[in-house]
Design a protein around this motif. Structure first.
Motif, mmCIF file in Angstrom:
data_model
loop_
_atom_site.group_PDB
_atom_site.id
_atom_site.type_symbol
_atom_site.label_atom_id
_atom_site.label_comp_id
_atom_site.label_asym_id
_atom_site.label_seq_id
_atom_site.Cartn_x
_atom_site.Cartn_y
_atom_site.Cartn_z
ATOM 1 N N MET A 65 0.711 -1.248 -0.114
ATOM 2 C CA MET A 65 -0.003 0.027 -0.058
ATOM 3 C C MET A 65 0.856 1.143 -0.070
ATOM 4 S SD MET A 65 -2.860 1.251 3.022
ATOM 5 C CE MET A 65 -3.754 -0.142 2.474
ATOM 6 N N SER A 66 0.696 2.252 -0.968
ATOM 7 C CA SER A 66 1.423 3.572 -0.980
ATOM 8 C C SER A 66 1.187 4.220 0.228
ATOM 9 C CB SER A 66 0.975 4.095 -2.161
ATOM 10 O OG SER A 66 1.148 3.662 -3.397
ATOM 11 N N VAL A 67 2.180 5.119 0.637
ATOM 12 C CA VAL A 67 2.284 6.073 1.904
ATOM 13 C C VAL A 67 2.435 7.403 1.285
ATOM 14 C CG1 VAL A 67 2.577 4.129 3.491
ATOM 15 C CG2 VAL A 67 4.473 5.507 2.319
ATOM 16 N N VAL A 68 2.059 8.305 1.842
ATOM 17 C CA VAL A 68 2.192 9.692 1.387
ATOM 18 C C VAL A 68 2.700 10.402 2.733
ATOM 19 C CG1 VAL A 68 1.003 11.883 1.226
ATOM 20 C CG2 VAL A 68 0.129 9.824 -0.236
ATOM 21 N N LYS A 69 3.735 11.292 2.602
ATOM 22 C CA LYS A 69 4.628 11.908 3.492
ATOM 23 C C LYS A 69 4.473 13.338 2.992
ATOM 24 C CE LYS A 69 5.877 8.510 5.849
ATOM 25 N NZ LYS A 69 5.438 8.042 6.899
ATOM 26 N N ILE A 70 3.845 14.417 3.950
ATOM 27 C CA ILE A 70 3.748 15.646 3.683
ATOM 28 C C ILE A 70 4.400 16.379 4.689
ATOM 29 C CG2 ILE A 70 1.979 17.484 3.357
ATOM 30 C CD1 ILE A 70 -0.026 15.434 2.675
#
Length: 106
Positions: free
Chosen positions: A1-6
């Motif tokens: 599953m992709s992850v997003v870092k902001i």
């Protein structure tokens, strides 16, 4: 599953151009990292002085490998004397991608 870092960067108005130029100067520094999927630098339009640095990764392990590896350190250190940061503060937000839509998306 992709992850997003902001990465949420607080940037005073007089430092906006400096921040944007620094990101432009190191374009490509993250794109070749294993597991990297997407990058965007988002400029605030109104009501805030916070830029958002959006990166999307194949998985948490890919992001951590980049954070701990040479490419990230090189991208953030550069050579010689380090200039004063353009941001006065930062905060990291982390998300898992539950749904995605749009051109070229899964």
């Amino acid at each position: 599953m992709s992850v997003v870092k902001i990465n949420v960067l607080t940037v005073p108005a007089e430092q906006r151009e400096v921040l944007e130029q620094r990101f432009a100067a190191r374009a490509g520094a993250v794109e070749n990292s294993d597991g990297f999927e997407w990058f965007e630098l988002l400029r605030p339009v109104e009501g805030t002085d916070q830029y958002l640095v959006y990166t999307r990764w194949r998985d948490e392990e890919s992001y951590l490998a980049w954070m701990e590896g040479g490419p990230m350190k090189a991208a953030h250190q550069g050579g010689g004397e380090r200039p004063k940061p353009a941001a006065t503060g930062s905060e990291l937000w982390s998300f898992e991608v539950v749904q995605s839509a749009g051109a070229g998306r899964e």
